[in-house]
Design a protein around this motif. Sequence first.
Motif, PDB file in Angstrom:
ATOM      1  N   UNK A 203       0.275  37.488  68.411  1.00 54.80           N
ATOM      2  CA  UNK A 203      -0.499  36.262  68.226  1.00 54.80           C
ATOM      3  C   UNK A 203       0.235  35.209  67.406  1.00 54.80           C
ATOM      4  N   UNK A 204       1.455  35.501  66.961  1.00 54.39           N
ATOM      5  CA  UNK A 204       2.218  34.492  66.245  1.00 54.39           C
ATOM      6  C   UNK A 204       2.097  34.623  64.737  1.00 54.39           C
ATOM      7  N   UNK A 604      -8.169  40.502  70.932  1.00 53.15           N
ATOM      8  CA  UNK A 604      -7.849  39.171  71.423  1.00 53.15           C
ATOM      9  C   UNK A 604      -6.397  39.103  71.898  1.00 53.15           C
ATOM     10  N   UNK A 605      -5.514  39.740  71.150  1.00 52.21           N
ATOM     11  CA  UNK A 605      -4.100  39.745  71.538  1.00 52.21           C
ATOM     12  C   UNK A 605      -3.905  40.401  72.892  1.00 52.21           C
ATOM     13  N   UNK A 606      -4.547  41.541  73.097  1.00 49.83           N
ATOM     14  CA  UNK A 606      -4.412  42.251  74.374  1.00 49.83           C
ATOM     15  C   UNK A 606      -5.002  41.415  75.517  1.00 49.83           C
ATOM     16  N   UNK A 670       9.758  32.475  65.373  1.00 47.53           N
ATOM     17  CA  UNK A 670       9.548  32.518  66.814  1.00 47.53           C
ATOM     18  C   UNK A 670       9.565  33.977  67.242  1.00 47.53           C
ATOM     19  N   UNK A 671       8.389  34.493  67.551  1.00 50.75           N
ATOM     20  CA  UNK A 671       8.253  35.902  67.879  1.00 50.75           C
ATOM     21  C   UNK A 671       7.834  36.114  69.331  1.00 50.75           C
ATOM     22  N   UNK A 672       7.888  35.033  70.135  1.00 52.66           N
ATOM     23  CA  UNK A 672       7.459  35.183  71.511  1.00 52.66           C
ATOM     24  C   UNK A 672       6.009  35.616  71.603  1.00 52.66           C
ATOM     25  N   UNK A 673       5.155  35.013  70.771  1.00 50.42           N
ATOM     26  CA  UNK A 673       3.783  35.496  70.675  1.00 50.42           C
ATOM     27  C   UNK A 673       2.916  34.942  71.792  1.00 50.42           C
ATOM     28  N   UNK A 674       1.747  35.557  71.936  1.00 53.21           N
ATOM     29  CA  UNK A 674       0.833  35.195  73.003  1.00 53.21           C
ATOM     30  C   UNK A 674       0.221  33.822  72.835  1.00 53.21           C
ATOM     31  N   UNK A 675       0.090  33.337  71.584  1.00 55.89           N
ATOM     32  CA  UNK A 675      -0.482  32.012  71.382  1.00 55.89           C
ATOM     33  C   UNK A 675       0.414  30.953  72.008  1.00 55.89           C
ATOM     34  N   UNK A 676       1.741  31.171  71.938  1.00 56.73           N
ATOM     35  CA  UNK A 676       2.647  30.252  72.611  1.00 56.73           C
ATOM     36  C   UNK A 676       2.377  30.239  74.106  1.00 56.73           C
TER      37      UNK A 676
END
Length: 1096
Positions: A203-204, A604-606, A670-676
């Motif tokens: 999720x960032x 939520x992340x999943x 920058x973690x390549x998160x789902x919010x991006x």
Amino acid sequence: MSDRFVVVPVGQGNEQCSESKGAEGYSIEPQDAVPVLEYSREPNRYGDGMPKESSPFINNTDNDKGNLYDGKNMALFEEEMDSNPMVSSLLNKLANYTNLTQGVKEHEEADDDEGPAKTKKPVKSPALGTLIGVYLPCLQNILGVILFLRLTWIVGTAGIMESLAIVVMTCSCTMLTAISMSAIATNGVVPAGGSYYMISRSLGPEFGGAVGLCFYLGTTFAGSMYILGTIEILLTYIVPSAAIFKAEKKEDEAEALLNNMRVYGTCCLTLMSLVVFVGVKYVNKLALVFLACVILSILAIYAGVIKTAFEPPDFPICLLGNRTLQNHNFDQCLKTMEVDNVTVTTKLWSLFCDSPDLNATCNEYFTLNNVTVIQGIPGLTSGVIRDNIWGDYGPNGMLVENKHQVSEPAADTSQDIYMPYVANDITTFFTLLVGIYFPSVTGIMAGSNRSGDLRDAQKSIPIGTIMAIATTTFIYISSVILFGACIEGVVLRDKFGDSVKGNLVIGILAWPSPWVIVIGSFFSCCGAGLQSLTGAPRLLQAIARDGIVPFLQVFGHGKANGEPTWALLLTGGICEIGILIASLDAVAPILSMFFLMCYLFVNLACALQTLLRTPNWRPRFKFYHWALSFLGASLCLSLMFISSWYYALVAMLIAGCIYKYIEYRGAEKEWGDGINGLSLNAARYALIRLEEAPPHTKNWRPQILLLLNLDSDHTVKHPRLLSFCTQLKAGKGLTIVGSVLEGTYMTKEAEVKKAEQNIKSSMTTERTKGFCHVVASSNLRDGFSHLIQTAGLGGMKHNTVLMAWPGTWKQSNDPVSWKNFIETVRETTAAHQALLVAKNVDSFPTNADRLGQGTIDVWWVVHDGGLLMLLPFLLRQHKVWRKCKMRIFTVANMDDNSIQMKKDLQMFLYHLRLDAEVEVVEMHDSDISAFTYEKTLVMEQRSQMLKQMQLSRTEREREAQLIHDRNTASHAALNDKADAGPDRVHMTWTKDKFLTERNRNRAEANMGVRDIFNMKPEWESLNQSNVRRMHTAVKLNEVVVNKSQGAHLVLLNMPGPPKNRGGDENYMEFLEVLLEGLNRVLLVRGGGREVITIYS
């Protein structure tokens, strides 16, 4: 000898080889050794560069760089080998990947590696399976203090049906969360760090930090809850005599218990913190003992339940009427008894009467009702389950009563609180019980937290966690039913076991002895508390070391072995807050909030990753669905507000504050998160929707392409242009800041990146929110043309171009600057885009300035869409221009009714909801002044000479100077001639004289001009179109300067460039004359569409 080779002695063995190898990659061997050359290669630099990751290559040296892959087979790729390694190298590196555990294990190794001579230990691969690594730790963390101390009370208070509802809701929540967690945990390697790592990388950093800190606070308050549970067991069931504060009266008992909990809890916390600080490895080794206590306690409960079916234990309960009595201070449940044929009173009599005599004055209820003895545990086959199906909620102080017993009510109930009855210590209701019970299902993250220790984490975490939840769900559901089927209702509702001589209620059910449960639960709570104090500081340390929350940086440090000392101190301090609350029932809902928020974001992340179908989302665990994750998230949110709406709001407020703090101050990650991914999808959807139709006039706002000029150091030449853009936009809409470097991208790549960095830095300084785009082009004109054509994407394209006036165009010998400017004007017109040109932009206010009382003057000469009206309104939204008033001037010709024009304009502004002063300026027809003719003559002569003469730059400058000198002399002669007459007209066209002449009476000027006409016949050969244009520029400039010279900003219609490109330089002269004498000017050219409307 090349550094790429290492001398290896034959027959000496690997040890000698490794010992003799030097730092340079080769060594000198004894004379009798036969040297053999062994090829050595540099390891690739692909991946994240973890310092502990061992190289997959043999005999690694640091001097091999630059000599990689000299073989002929891969020569085609040799120049890219540094950044793009061979596949074989990459696979070899991945095959040797080892995921060492972080935290406790490393600290233990650091403690063991004492002394100056430290030998490197071989790396042990993780070896824990599903049972030991996931299932049992989850079981131990889930089953705990609530099961032993509160579950019987919850069953008695809520009844079997509502207790089952609580268990099913909470266990469903954790099961759905476990499914989501399993999907995330099996989507690649999860390093040690568990839930925090999963949430933050999914999720960032903002959500990760916020939820990570919530999880930390939950774990910390869980430590408080376990310590309070430990002390409650100790003081209530093991050694009640150890209490420091003792209640003299019954009504003081609750307060005395809380004070004892505070004192003993603080001591226990201090002791546990010291244990964790000094010897954390012993905590880890004792985990098995604590687990054994939990399992033995559970087995003892089931054994006791089975035994009640045929031989219920003997625990008599004494009832007075239908009220349950505290069985502490009397042995026999009798008012009186026969001793040697004499009736004597019992200890129970003394509790209700003022003396032991038979004629004593007794409590009214005691007199009216008889005492009854019933069995506390009637047994599995007794049918007591029917009485416990439904709940019995009540306020604080409500007496625990058996509804089936006969009772004669007393008239006076005021003394009941002083009598030894069992009563509610808190007000009970369903949602409170949900909050108290929920901590008993937490602990599902224990497996994922140990992911670094597992042999196959992607297989073990889902199976172990889900099986542990299934097991504990079965235990809880069966316990609810069996407790309700075996234990009398009044005993179930007796929280502290006062009616069974102070025994733990769940303990009296156990076999072979209540002490099995008491001792087992005591050590279980101790172990859980120690594990919370061990895990929470490491979680805080992981968050601190991630660097996303700047003020937590100090907690990333610790002892030399990495032990999180500072984090442990903070954890202890927060734990102490929970202990000072002192009530298990008050602390449990607090940690429920934090855990529920953590689980909410796991779900939520999943769900987000599944719905967005990100390419990297490929979990090995296949039994998940976005609908299940959303259901889990909804259930978590519902449980938060069911448990305690005000705690839920506080938890969300804390998480929100942390989120905004990280967003505002945190380090960029920058973690390549789902919010991006969510932002990207939302942006794509919005862009597609925007492109379907152009925006309505009501929604039109300037979407700006800001064209910047850079100096030789690639820094912004006019930073005030960025400030003005910020003031105009106020952070709303689209802003693209563009610039052009001359050259090809291949040669200018580094300069383009440097320019982008400089522009972004200036944008940050000037608070301009938008995008930066620097292009390299063979020439500036083409570059700006490309930006105007291609900047933006889909519906998010600019509709307005903002640029600075080329103030040095006259001084520059190179006509390219003003030609580029005019071509840009033409490009924007062709693209149907509005154009804003700021003159004297360096004098515009900064964002820190606050303009006082003043005006923004709009000169509305021609209507081109209403942009002139809209811009002052937008500017006045910003605090820099907020105090300025708006004035609108329009120009009336001879045949216009100026009075009617003013009324119409006022009505128009009223319908537009704009507050502005209105003034109509009359421009009467007049003869063209000598000044106009002279300016036109100089302009045309200069233009023609520069076009006709193909001279070198030096000669062209000399020729231009000669023309200038000749014209100056001519002006002087005219001036002398004019001085001879009575009406003097200044003809030396300096700025001061020009202003003086322009402000003279029109009639006098015209008379002077008529005389001059007779003296300069060459004026008759001038291009009359240019003369008329110059006349307009001069006259309009005269009235604008007269009215608006003191204005903070002047907005003026910008005339279009001539269709004949031969007159481009004349166009620049016209604009120069039009703007002369004005400080801050914004030339405005509409985009060919209406941008303002009177309709709602």
